[in-house]
Design an enzyme around this catalytic site. Sequence first.
Site, PDB file in Angstrom:
ATOM      1  N   ASP A   7      55.887  79.279  -6.144  1.00  0.00           N
ATOM      2  CA  ASP A   7      57.211  78.671  -6.088  1.00  0.00           C
ATOM      3  C   ASP A   7      56.946  77.222  -5.689  1.00  0.00           C
ATOM      4  O   ASP A   7      56.623  76.947  -4.538  1.00  0.00           O
ATOM      5  CB  ASP A   7      58.090  79.380  -5.053  1.00  0.00           C
ATOM      6  CG  ASP A   7      59.468  78.761  -4.961  1.00  0.00           C
ATOM      7  OD1 ASP A   7      60.024  78.348  -5.997  1.00  0.00           O
ATOM      8  OD2 ASP A   7      59.996  78.662  -3.834  1.00  0.00           O
ATOM      9  N   GLU A  67      56.847  78.694 -11.383  1.00  0.00           N
ATOM     10  CA  GLU A  67      58.239  78.511 -11.789  1.00  0.00           C
ATOM     11  C   GLU A  67      58.441  77.105 -12.324  1.00  0.00           C
ATOM     12  O   GLU A  67      57.915  76.141 -11.780  1.00  0.00           O
ATOM     13  CB  GLU A  67      59.163  78.761 -10.595  1.00  0.00           C
ATOM     14  CG  GLU A  67      60.628  78.696 -10.955  1.00  0.00           C
ATOM     15  CD  GLU A  67      61.544  79.097  -9.803  1.00  0.00           C
ATOM     16  OE1 GLU A  67      62.761  78.959  -9.977  1.00  0.00           O
ATOM     17  OE2 GLU A  67      61.056  79.536  -8.754  1.00  0.00           O
ATOM     18  N   ASP A 140      60.770  81.143   0.154  1.00  0.00           N
ATOM     19  CA  ASP A 140      59.809  80.590  -0.801  1.00  0.00           C
ATOM     20  C   ASP A 140      58.668  81.576  -1.083  1.00  0.00           C
ATOM     21  O   ASP A 140      58.158  81.638  -2.203  1.00  0.00           O
ATOM     22  CB  ASP A 140      59.251  79.264  -0.277  1.00  0.00           C
ATOM     23  CG  ASP A 140      60.361  78.307   0.095  1.00  0.00           C
ATOM     24  OD1 ASP A 140      60.775  77.517  -0.762  1.00  0.00           O
ATOM     25  OD2 ASP A 140      60.841  78.370   1.251  1.00  0.00           O
TER      26      ASP A 140
END
Length: 164
Positions: A7, A67, A140
Amino acid sequence: MRILGIDPGIAIMGYGVIEFKENKIKVLENGVVTTSSKTKTGKRLELLYDNLHEIIEEFKPDEFAIEELFFNANVKTAIIVGHARGIQVLCAQQKGLPIYEYTPLQIKQAITGYGRASKSQMQLTITQLLNLKAVPKPDDAADALSVALCHALSQRFKERYRLN
């Protein structure tokens, strides 16, 4: 197969390492790397790179999933987080890992079956799918596990329905 999910971020980079073997998924590690806003940008990027390099060295993932960024408001923040994401992709590239990128919509769709799932729906689902005792914290770290799990499920689907 070991998958490292990321992330991306400059203040907080979430990471999750899972192992996908014989139709079973096991969490090997997850957490965050943080940098202080009081530290100069170049040093923050170096810290992220060095920590990610250590994670890759320790867990030796086979594949890297990250991501894609989605911003609709603050351009300055988007640029700085884009720098961090670039460093994270570069680190994986230099370690020879295949890199896979997923949008937030793709991740939510793969995990919950609904591309507009809430953060709490995502966290509950990954907790159940990964057989965890509690929702991974901070957010996260949970998001990074979602990226890794999305990739594992996507790869599994591709392998199962591969056209000859």
